[in-house]
Design an enzyme around this catalytic site. Structure first.
Site, short mmCIF file in Angstrom:
data_model
loop_
_atom_site.label_atom_id
_atom_site.label_comp_id
_atom_site.label_asym_id
_atom_site.label_seq_id
_atom_site.Cartn_x
_atom_site.Cartn_y
_atom_site.Cartn_z
N HIS A 16 0.82 -1.21 0.00
CA HIS A 16 0.00 0.00 0.00
C HIS A 16 0.85 1.26 0.00
O HIS A 16 2.01 1.26 0.43
CB HIS A 16 -0.91 0.01 1.22
CG HIS A 16 -0.17 0.04 2.53
ND1 HIS A 16 0.36 1.20 3.06
CD2 HIS A 16 0.14 -0.94 3.40
CE1 HIS A 16 0.95 0.94 4.20
NE2 HIS A 16 0.85 -0.35 4.43
N ARG A 67 -5.88 1.10 4.32
CA ARG A 67 -4.75 1.62 3.54
C ARG A 67 -4.44 0.71 2.35
O ARG A 67 -3.99 1.18 1.30
CB ARG A 67 -3.52 1.82 4.43
CG ARG A 67 -3.02 0.61 5.20
CD ARG A 67 -2.00 1.07 6.25
NE ARG A 67 -1.33 0.00 6.95
CZ ARG A 67 -1.77 -0.59 8.05
NH1 ARG A 67 -2.94 -0.24 8.57
NH2 ARG A 67 -1.06 -1.53 8.65
N GLU A 94 -1.29 -6.63 7.79
CA GLU A 94 0.07 -6.39 8.24
C GLU A 94 0.38 -7.26 9.47
O GLU A 94 -0.53 -7.76 10.14
CB GLU A 94 0.23 -4.90 8.57
CG GLU A 94 1.58 -4.48 9.15
CD GLU A 94 2.76 -4.77 8.24
OE1 GLU A 94 3.09 -5.96 8.06
OE2 GLU A 94 3.36 -3.81 7.72
N HIS A 189 0.71 -5.55 2.65
CA HIS A 189 1.54 -4.79 3.58
C HIS A 189 2.97 -5.31 3.55
O HIS A 189 3.25 -6.39 3.02
CB HIS A 189 0.95 -4.91 4.98
CG HIS A 189 -0.49 -4.51 5.04
ND1 HIS A 189 -0.89 -3.24 5.40
CD2 HIS A 189 -1.61 -5.20 4.73
CE1 HIS A 189 -2.22 -3.17 5.33
NE2 HIS A 189 -2.68 -4.35 4.92
#
Length: 254
Positions: A16, A67, A94, A189
């Site tokens: 991202h 995100r 993440e 991520h």
């Protein structure tokens, strides 16, 4: 005799764009912060780079975190591919940074020392301090994960833990779609992408610790039906890539 023609498949991995907490140099983990203005620009540029490379994803994957979702939506809009199938999974989230989430990385260095913070941030199998399950920020208390068993949700993770939950999803969902559709885009991520890269490139635990994934720059693999890599490239010039990788590496330099 006819020559045997083996199919090739294109896997695009995209971290991202810069988030608000990337900008503030905080441990983000599963806290659901949005993109910064720079992050939105990075998402647009990523979509443009994929378009310029004449790549057309037929399906896309993202985590549950905005995100990643917003990066994907912006990139797809640039490519005029907003209609393709999109699949979301918490397994692409993440790495969970436990009790470090929300804390500034350089302030933590002052408190605990650069060596300790780098162990928490970059070691392969050492998780940060855990988050209590009664903490409001624990995923068990987040409605996004109400259909996931609480015992399956992390309180803190090492990269090894992240790989354990990301890899089955890659094998069971992403790879079959890749083989069926020919080209897929995965927006996730730094650590969930590192987990996939470790698997694809058969990297050692020591090698993956040193690998930095830049934000907003598409990483393109061409693979065969066995997921053996035939080519690998970032969609960026060498100078841009170098600066982006160094920016990630320097987040916990005292």
């Amino acid at each position: 005799m006819h020559d045997i023609i083996f199919s090739m498949y294109t896997l695009i991995l995209l971290r991202h764009g810069q988030s608000v907490w990337n900008l503030e140099n905080r441990f983000t983990g599963w806290i659901d912060v949005d993109l910064s203005e720079q992050g939105r620009q990075e998402a647009k540029q990523a979509g443009q780079k994929i378009l310029e490379a004449s790549l057309t994803p037929k399906a896309a994957f993202s985590s549950y975190l905005r995100r990643a979702i917003n990066t994907l939506n912006i990139a797809l809009d640039v490519m005029n591919l907003h209609y393709i199938d999109v699949f979301k999974s918490w397994r692409l989230n993440e790495r969970h940074y436990g009790a470090l989430q929300g804390l500034n990385k350089k302030e933590m260095i002052k408190l605990h020392g650069e060596e300790q913070v780098n162990i928490w941030r970059r070691s392969y199998d050492v998780p940060p301090p855990s988050l209590s399950k009664d903490d409001p920020n624990h995923p068990c208390n987040d409605p996004k994960y109400k259909y996931v068993r609480c015992q399956d949700l992390p309180s803190s993770e090492s990269l090894k833990d992240t790989l354990k939950r990301t890899l089955p999803y890659f094998q069971d969902a992403i790879a079959p779609n890749l083989f069926q559709r020919g080209c897929v885009l995965v927006v996730a991520h730094g650590n969930s992408i590192r987990a996939i890269v470790k698997y694809l490139e058969n990297l050692t635990d020591e090698e993956i610790v040193k690998l930095n994934i830049p934000t907003g720059i598409p990483l393109v693999y061409t693979v065969d039906e066995h997921l053996d890599i035939k080519s690998k490239r970032y969609l960026a010039d060498e100078e841009t890539l170098k600066k982006a990788v160094e920016s990630v590496a320097n987040q916990t330099k005292a």
